[in-house]
Design an enzyme around this catalytic site. Structure first.
Site, PDB file in Angstrom:
ATOM      1  N   LYS A 105       0.831  -1.215   0.000  1.00 48.68           N
ATOM      2  CA  LYS A 105       0.000   0.000   0.000  1.00 48.68           C
ATOM      3  C   LYS A 105       0.863   1.261   0.000  1.00 48.68           C
ATOM      4  CE  LYS A 105      -4.018  -2.037   2.348  1.00 48.68           C
ATOM      5  NZ  LYS A 105      -3.446  -3.329   2.776  1.00 48.68           N
ATOM      6  N   THR A 112       9.938   8.835  -3.047  1.00 55.90           N
ATOM      7  CA  THR A 112       9.962   7.933  -1.892  1.00 55.90           C
ATOM      8  C   THR A 112       9.425   6.558  -2.242  1.00 55.90           C
ATOM      9  OG1 THR A 112       9.732   9.799  -0.369  1.00 55.90           O
ATOM     10  CG2 THR A 112       9.147   7.626   0.477  1.00 55.90           C
TER      11      THR A 112
END
Length: 377
Positions: A105, A112
Site C-alpha cells: 500500500k 519515496t
C-alpha cells in the site's frame, strides 16, 4: 452490481477469453493460471514469522493463484537476494503455481515510493510480482512506480559474471622484450583489468625480474532468459508447476480503489481518480483492490480483487456472515464474484484460523470458482 457493470463484457467473459485479449503480460499470465488451476483465490498470509510463512505457502499453494504478504510483519525475514525468504517464496510459487503480492500500500511522494519499491533491505521488486498503492498522494505516485518498474525490467535479465584466474605462465607466454602482451590490448575498455601480480627476484644486479604468477579478472554481461528469483535455492526446490510457463519479468500494480472496512474515506470521486490513473498506465496497472468490478469503459479489462470474504460454517446459510467487530465487513464469494463481478477473492483469517487450513482453502476455492462459473455460464 450496477447495470453498467452488468453489461460490461468482462463480467460474462471467461478468464481464458480475457487472457487472449489481455495486453498486460502479467495479467495475461494470471488469467491463464486461474483457468488452469480452476482457482480465483488469494490467500492473505498475515503471519508473523518466516518459517510459518513458508510452511503456509507450501501447504496452501495448490489451492491459490496469489499469495499475499506483509513482509514487515514477518520476524526472521531473510533479506538475502538469492537464498532468503523472498527467493524461497519464489521457488514455492513456481512449484505450486501462484504469484506473490506484497500488500505494501505505497502512499507517499513519487521519489519515496520508488525507493521503497526498488531499494532498502527488502528490495520488494525483486521477489514480488504484484504490489499495490493507496492513491491519496495522487496520480504522480502511480507514474513513479511505473517508471521504477520499467527501469528495473530493462536491467534485471542481465547478470554480471565475474571470473578470476590465477596461474604461472610458461616461458613463451610473455614477451621476452618486456613489451605489453598482445592479448592485453584486447581487454574491453569498460572493464580494465588490474595490473598482473609480479614477484621479482632480488639477485645479481642487472638480472631481469621473472614473472611467477598472473592474476586475471574478467567480467561479462550475459542475458538471463529465465525470470527465476535466484539460482542458489536448494536442489529439489526448483520445480515448475505443470501446464504453464514461468511468470513474465513484467511487474504489476493494483490500485486500492475501495475498501471493505466500515467508515473508510474512499469516496466515489476517489474511486474515479483510481480508474483514470489505471487507464493512463495500462502497461503497469493490472487491476484494483475493490468491492467489485470497476471495468466501465469499453476498453477496460482490469482484474478486481476483493478482501473481506468469509464463509459460514459448513452447512450453514451464506447470508449469515457478519463482521469481525473491528470494522471489517465480510461478504461471501457468491455476492462478490457472481453479483458484484469481482474476479479474485482475498481470504485470510477464514483460512488461517480454521482447524484444517488446507481443507478450508479448498472449500473457499470451490465456492469462489462455482460463483465464477455461475457468472459466466
Amino acid at each position: 452490481m450496477c447495470a453498467s457493470q452488468e453489461r460490461h463484457p468482462t463480467v460474462r467473459a471467461t478468464f481464458g477469453q480475457r487472457a487472449a485479449k489481455a495486453t498486460h503480460p502479467l495479467a495475461n499470465y494470471l488469467l491463464r493460471l486461474m483457468e488452469l488451476k480452476q482457482s480465483n483465490l488469494c490467500l492473505s498470509a498475515d503471519v508473523t514469522n518466516a518459517r510459518e510463512l513458508l510452511s503456509l505457502a507450501d501447504a496452501i499453494g495448490p489451492s491459490i493463484v496469489i499469495f499475499k504478504t506483509h513482509y514487515d510483519l514477518v520476524a526472521g525475514w531473510d533479506y538475502h537476494p538469492k537464498t532468503g525468504t523472498g527467493a524461497r517464496l519464489g521457488a514455492l510459487a513456481r512449484k505450486h503455481g501462484f504469484l506473490i503480492f506484497e500488500d505494501r500500500k505505497f502512499g507517499d511522494i513519487g521519489h519515496t515510493v520508488q525507493l521503497q519499491y526498488t531499494a532498502g533491505t527488502a528490495r520488494i521488486i525483486d521477489w514480488a510480482h504484484i504490489v499495490n498503492i493507496n492513491m491519496i498522494p495522487g496520480k504522480p505516485a502511480v507514474k513513479a512506480l511505473a517508471d521504477a518498474a520499467k527501469h528495473w525490467r530493462s536491467r534485471v535479465n542481465y547478470e554480471v559474471n565475474t571470473s578470476v584466474t590465477v596461474g604461472t605462465p610458461v616461458s613463451d607466454s610473455f614477451n621476452e622484450n618486456g613489451d605489453d602482451d598482445e592479448e592485453a590490448d584486447k581487454v574491453g575498455a569498460m572493464h580494465p583489468l588490474p595490473p598482473p601480480t609480479q614477484h621479482h627476484e632480488t639477485g645479481a644486479a642487472g638480472r631481469k625480474g621473472s614473472i611467477v604468477s598472473i592474476t586475471t579478472l574478467t567480467q561479462s554481461f550475459e542475458p538471463v532468459d529465465s525470470p527465476r528469483f535466484g539460482n542458489a535455492i536448494a536442489e529439489g526446490d526448483e520445480l515448475l508447476y505443470p501446464g504453464i510457463e514461468e511468470p513474465p519479468w513484467e511487474r504489476g500494480l493494483l490500485i486500492l480503489a475501495q475498501m471493505s472496512s466500515a467508515g473508510n474515506y474512499m469516496t466515489p470521486e476517489y474511486t474515479r481518480a483510481c480508474q483514470e490513473a489505471a487507464r493512463e498506465h495500462k502497461d503497469f496497472v493490472m487491476g484494483f483492490i475493490a468491492q467489485g468490478t470497476l471495468n466501465t469503459e469499453p476498453n477496460d479489462d482490469f482484474i478486481s480483487m476483493t478482501p473481506g470474504v468469509q464463509l459460514p460454517p459448513e452447512g450453514a446459510e451464506e447470508d449469515v456472515v457478519m463482521g469481525d467487530g473491528q470494522g471489517q465487513q465480510y461478504n461471501t464469494p457468491s455476492k462478490l464474484v457472481s453479483e458484484a463481478g469481482s474476479d479474485i477473492i482475498i481470504v485470510g483469517r477464514g483460512i488461517l484460523k480454521a482447524g484444517a487450513p488446507r481443507a478450508e482453502a479448498e472449500r473457499y476455492r470451490r465456492r469462489a470458482w462455482k460463483a465464477y462459473l455461475a457468472r459466466t455460464g
